[in-house]
Design a protein around this motif. Structure first.
Motif, PDB file in Angstrom:
ATOM      1  N   LEU A  76       0.818  -1.215   0.000  1.00 18.03           N
ATOM      2  CA  LEU A  76       0.000   0.000   0.000  1.00 18.03           C
ATOM      3  C   LEU A  76       0.851   1.265   0.000  1.00 18.03           C
ATOM      4  O   LEU A  76       0.324   2.371   0.120  1.00 18.03           O
ATOM      5  N   THR A  77       2.168   1.094  -0.108  1.00 17.98           N
ATOM      6  CA  THR A  77       3.085   2.220   0.003  1.00 17.98           C
ATOM      7  C   THR A  77       3.997   2.299  -1.220  1.00 17.98           C
ATOM      8  O   THR A  77       5.168   2.637  -1.107  1.00 17.98           O
ATOM      9  N   GLY A  78       3.461   1.964  -2.360  1.00 17.42           N
ATOM     10  CA  GLY A  78       4.249   2.024  -3.581  1.00 17.42           C
ATOM     11  C   GLY A  78       4.491   3.447  -4.035  1.00 17.42           C
ATOM     12  O   GLY A  78       3.964   4.409  -3.467  1.00 17.42           O
ATOM     13  N   LYS A  79       5.285   3.575  -5.087  1.00 14.11           N
ATOM     14  CA  LYS A  79       5.532   4.902  -5.671  1.00 14.11           C
ATOM     15  C   LYS A  79       4.204   5.510  -6.076  1.00 14.11           C
ATOM     16  O   LYS A  79       3.304   4.822  -6.531  1.00 14.11           O
ATOM     17  N   GLY A  80       4.088   6.803  -5.845  1.00 14.45           N
ATOM     18  CA  GLY A  80       2.862   7.510  -6.200  1.00 14.45           C
ATOM     19  C   GLY A  80       1.802   7.499  -5.114  1.00 14.45           C
ATOM     20  O   GLY A  80       0.680   7.894  -5.351  1.00 14.45           O
ATOM     21  N   THR A  81       2.168   7.052  -3.909  1.00 17.70           N
ATOM     22  CA  THR A  81       1.195   7.053  -2.808  1.00 17.70           C
ATOM     23  C   THR A  81       1.671   7.934  -1.651  1.00 17.70           C
ATOM     24  O   THR A  81       1.282   7.749  -0.520  1.00 17.70           O
ATOM     25  N   GLY A  82       2.529   8.886  -1.982  1.00 18.08           N
ATOM     26  CA  GLY A  82       3.044   9.800  -0.967  1.00 18.08           C
ATOM     27  C   GLY A  82       2.273  11.107  -0.953  1.00 18.08           C
ATOM     28  O   GLY A  82       1.186  11.211  -1.530  1.00 18.08           O
ATOM     29  N   PRO A  83       2.834  12.114  -0.314  1.00 14.34           N
ATOM     30  CA  PRO A  83       2.148  13.400  -0.170  1.00 14.34           C
ATOM     31  C   PRO A  83       1.763  14.048  -1.495  1.00 14.34           C
ATOM     32  O   PRO A  83       0.817  14.826  -1.545  1.00 14.34           O
ATOM     33  N   ILE A  94      10.070   7.026   3.562  1.00 10.20           N
ATOM     34  CA  ILE A  94       9.553   5.716   3.129  1.00 10.20           C
ATOM     35  C   ILE A  94      10.080   5.384   1.752  1.00 10.20           C
ATOM     36  O   ILE A  94      10.588   4.288   1.517  1.00 10.20           O
ATOM     37  N   TRP A  95       9.981   6.329   0.829  1.00  7.33           N
ATOM     38  CA  TRP A  95      10.375   6.063  -0.546  1.00  7.33           C
ATOM     39  C   TRP A  95      11.873   6.244  -0.757  1.00  7.33           C
ATOM     40  O   TRP A  95      12.433   5.666  -1.669  1.00  7.33           O
ATOM     41  N   ASN A  96      12.518   7.037   0.113  1.00  8.04           N
ATOM     42  CA  ASN A  96      13.971   7.202   0.033  1.00  8.04           C
ATOM     43  C   ASN A  96      14.707   5.969   0.554  1.00  8.04           C
ATOM     44  O   ASN A  96      15.844   5.723   0.168  1.00  8.04           O
ATOM     45  N   ASP A  97      14.070   5.236   1.468  1.00  4.70           N
ATOM     46  CA  ASP A  97      14.659   4.013   2.025  1.00  4.70           C
ATOM     47  C   ASP A  97      13.574   2.942   2.109  1.00  4.70           C
ATOM     48  O   ASP A  97      13.228   2.480   3.191  1.00  4.70           O
TER      49      ASP A  97
END
Length: 152
Positions: A76-83, A94-97
């Protein structure tokens, strides 16, 4: 005067739209999953602190919830699911590491599985110790990967 009121109203609508931008289904699911984890961890904490009576079944149920949710977190935390995609407290870390984030989720999953096993065996003292460790691991993950409040 009308122009400035209209301009102010336009700016207010734009600001509200930005603050209330829709979230992706993954963000919404992730937030619901975390609320579910919080409720399960609160129940485990009450059981292990003595605030609620010891119940192996309740400990198993709560730990199973956390175990299953932890297994689902990375998907549920793939690319494109951030702020950039919606209102979330997820930090860019999360996406940096992502490998570190994924390991943290797996660690929570493993700890919760051990609590299920220990509760099934009726080992109350070991369940208490593992819940304390689980709480610390959850807190450490949140400190690293989650903003304490929604960013503005």
């Amino acid at each position: 005067m009308r122009l400035s009121i209209a301009a102010a109203a336009t700016l207010l609508v734009a600001a509200c739209a930005t603050a209330m931008k829709p979230t992706t289904p993954e963000i919404a699911a992730r937030q619901e999953l975390m609320r579910s984890n919080k409720a399960a961890l609160i129940e485990l904490g009450k059981i292990t602190s003595g605030e609620a009576p010891w119940s192996a079944e309740a400990a198993q149920r709560s730990a199973t919830t956390i175990m299953n949710n932890a297994a689902a977190i990375p998907a549920l935390t793939g690319k494109g699911t951030g702020p950039e995609s919606g209102r979330t407290r997820a930090r860019p870390a999360i996406w940096n590491d992502f490998d570190g984030f994924e390991r943290a989720a797996w660690n929570v999953e493993d700890l919760a599985q051990s609590i299920v096993t220990l509760a099934r065996a009726g080992d109350e003292a070991s369940v208490r110790a593992r819940v304390t460790r689980l709480e610390k691991d959850c807190d450490a993950c949140h400190m690293r990967f989650m903003f304490p409040e929604f960013p503005r």
